[in-house]
Design an enzyme around this catalytic site. Structure first.
Site, short mmCIF file in Angstrom:
data_model
loop_
_atom_site.label_atom_id
_atom_site.label_comp_id
_atom_site.label_asym_id
_atom_site.label_seq_id
_atom_site.Cartn_x
_atom_site.Cartn_y
_atom_site.Cartn_z
N HIS A 96 0.55 -1.17 0.22
CA HIS A 96 0.24 -0.30 0.08
C HIS A 96 0.82 1.47 -0.20
O HIS A 96 0.18 2.21 -0.57
CB HIS A 96 -1.18 0.41 1.12
CG HIS A 96 -1.91 0.77 0.84
ND1 HIS A 96 -3.64 0.01 1.33
CD2 HIS A 96 -3.16 1.75 0.07
CE1 HIS A 96 -4.76 1.37 1.26
NE2 HIS A 96 -4.05 1.95 -0.06
N ASP A 119 -9.74 0.02 3.91
CA ASP A 119 -8.95 -0.41 4.28
C ASP A 119 -9.29 -0.79 6.55
O ASP A 119 -10.37 -0.13 6.86
CB ASP A 119 -7.61 0.66 4.77
CG ASP A 119 -6.39 -0.06 4.40
OD1 ASP A 119 -5.90 -1.08 5.69
OD2 ASP A 119 -5.24 0.08 4.32
N HIS A 121 -6.98 -0.51 8.59
CA HIS A 121 -5.44 0.23 8.54
C HIS A 121 -6.13 1.60 8.09
O HIS A 121 -6.25 1.78 7.31
CB HIS A 121 -4.33 -0.11 8.31
CG HIS A 121 -4.21 -1.59 8.78
ND1 HIS A 121 -4.01 -3.00 8.05
CD2 HIS A 121 -3.93 -2.36 9.78
CE1 HIS A 121 -3.36 -3.85 8.59
NE2 HIS A 121 -3.94 -3.49 9.53
N ASP A 123 -3.12 3.58 8.06
CA ASP A 123 -1.58 4.14 6.84
C ASP A 123 -1.66 4.95 7.35
O ASP A 123 -0.95 6.35 5.89
CB ASP A 123 -2.34 3.46 5.71
CG ASP A 123 -2.17 1.83 5.41
OD1 ASP A 123 -1.90 1.30 6.43
OD2 ASP A 123 -2.53 1.34 4.33
N HIS A 136 4.30 1.28 4.31
CA HIS A 136 3.22 0.70 3.07
C HIS A 136 1.44 0.92 4.24
O HIS A 136 0.58 1.66 4.49
CB HIS A 136 2.41 -0.30 3.01
CG HIS A 136 2.26 -1.60 4.64
ND1 HIS A 136 2.03 -2.83 4.32
CD2 HIS A 136 2.56 -1.68 5.61
CE1 HIS A 136 2.03 -3.27 4.78
NE2 HIS A 136 3.03 -2.96 6.02
N ASP A 227 -7.01 -1.37 0.05
CA ASP A 227 -6.64 -2.55 0.60
C ASP A 227 -7.32 -3.94 0.97
O ASP A 227 -8.02 -4.12 1.44
CB ASP A 227 -6.09 -1.70 2.12
CG ASP A 227 -5.37 -2.64 2.54
OD1 ASP A 227 -5.18 -4.09 2.56
OD2 ASP A 227 -3.73 -1.67 3.08
N ASP A 229 -6.78 -5.91 2.81
CA ASP A 229 -7.64 -6.81 3.74
C ASP A 229 -8.50 -5.94 4.84
O ASP A 229 -9.21 -6.28 5.75
CB ASP A 229 -6.50 -6.34 4.73
CG ASP A 229 -5.49 -4.90 5.17
OD1 ASP A 229 -6.69 -4.32 4.57
OD2 ASP A 229 -3.95 -4.37 5.33
N GLU A 272 -1.74 -4.98 -1.61
CA GLU A 272 -2.03 -5.94 -0.72
C GLU A 272 -2.38 -7.68 -0.49
O GLU A 272 -2.72 -8.66 0.06
CB GLU A 272 -2.46 -5.25 0.78
CG GLU A 272 -1.93 -4.54 1.74
CD GLU A 272 -0.46 -4.43 1.75
OE1 GLU A 272 0.70 -5.17 1.99
OE2 GLU A 272 0.09 -3.02 1.91
#
Ligand code: ARG
Ligand code: MN
Ligand code: MN
Length: 314
Positions: A96, A119, A121, A123, A136, A227, A229, A272
């Site tokens: 990412h 995401d 996260h 980031d 990332h 992302d 994830d 990712e």
């Protein structure tokens, strides 16, 4: 109009191996064939080739700063040219950290863009707040004008300046936010929807509020940074930093359908996907197949059927 697909086989924004094989895994899952069933020309620009740097000492505890900076510089010109060429651009990662170059290149052509970050996260760590050092987990911090005075000058990044205002960004799917990131989100007043928010109000209202926040004042280009994830690890196991309790398939596809319906999607990242971390070939195929579904849905594939003009029953 037309779609440009751009592979970015790059992994130095984090320390695990394998995410550089994401573009191949997503293509092998049938991306180009699927996009060609939609109604416009698809140009596959292939994969960028990133230079290997012999000497790249860490900056503080941040590994590979020059390698990541240079890769993103190359990617930003590629995305900028694709957008200038009139294409809707699909960037296949890679980790990412590539969003730095992708969004920066997009902003070069469309300075009025807004950013939707899907995401687990945020980031948005700075090199100072980052627990891991991995770039990332810091991509958004490089973009935000509001964080400029908190960002050290990293080697490899002199080509770019922050270009994004905090109010032009919305997060969806968060469930693993570091303490320093939480302070940044709150201090800058960034709009975000965690998995708990999705539990509370539902994905429909989350998308309504997201698009209201970004588009009511005026229509403008959307950059979607997705992302994989963000999805629950049961659906997307082949990724480097999985977190339980993620998006369902239907929530994920609802997000992309609504973004397509705005007519404003201009560039998207799908990042990712890491085929090396999968426990089996089935896991690679389900994760990469999910990535293909996300991209196709962003570009107009619907659950209702093809959006054709009215036709008589044959
Ligand atoms: N917040 C953690 C970090 O800064 C994890 C980031 C994960 N990022 C990602 N793009 N998967 O290292
Ligand atoms: Mn993530
Ligand atoms: Mn991410």
């Amino acid at each position: 109009h037309s779609v440009a697909v751009l592979g970015a086989p790059f992994s130095k924004g984090q320390k695990r191996r394998g995410v550089e094989h994401g573009p191949k895994a997503i293509r092998d899952a049938g991306l180009i064939e699927r996009l060609s069933t939609l109604d416009y020309p698809v140009h596959d620009f292939g994969d960028l080739s990133f230079q290997h740097l012999e000497k790249d000492e860490p900056f503080m505890h941040v590994p590979f700063p020059r390698t990541v900076g240079r890769a993103n510089k190359l990617l930003s010109s590629a995305v900028s040219s694709a957008v200038a060429g009139g294409h809707t651009c699909v960037m296949l990662g890679g980790d990412h950290s590539l969003a730095i170059g992708s969004v920066a290149g997009h902003a070069q052509q469309r300075p009025d863009l807004c950013l939707i970050w899907v995401d687990a996260h945020a980031d948005v760590n700075t090199p100072t707040t980052s627990p891991s050092g991995n770039l990332h987990g810091q991509s958004v911090a490089f973009m935000l004008k509001d964080l400029q005075d908190k960002m050290p000058q990293l080697p490899g990044f002199s080509w770019m300046k922050p270009f994004l205002a905090a109010r032009d960004l919305v997060y969806i799917g968060l469930r693993d936010v570091d303490p320093g990131e939480h302070i940044i989100l709150k201090n800058l007043g960034i709009q975000y929807f965690t998995m708990k928010d999705i539990d509370r109000v539902g994905i429909q209202r989350v998308m309504e509020e997201t698009l209201d926040h970004l588009l009511t004042r005026k229509q403008r280009p959307i950059h979607l940074s997705f992302d994989i994830d963000a999805f629950d690890p049961s659906l997307a196991p082949a990724t480097g930093t999985p977190v339980n309790g993620g998006l369902t398939y239907r929530e994920g596809i609802y997000i992309t359908e609504e973004i397509h319906n705005t007519g404003m999607l201009s560039v998207m990242d799908l990042v990712e996907v890491n085929p090396v971390l999968a426990a089996s070939r089935e896991q690679v195929e389900s994760t990469a197949g999910l990535a293909v579904d996300v991209i196709a849905s962003c570009l107009g594939q619907t659950r209702e059927g093809a959006p054709l003009p009215f036709q008589e029953i044959p």
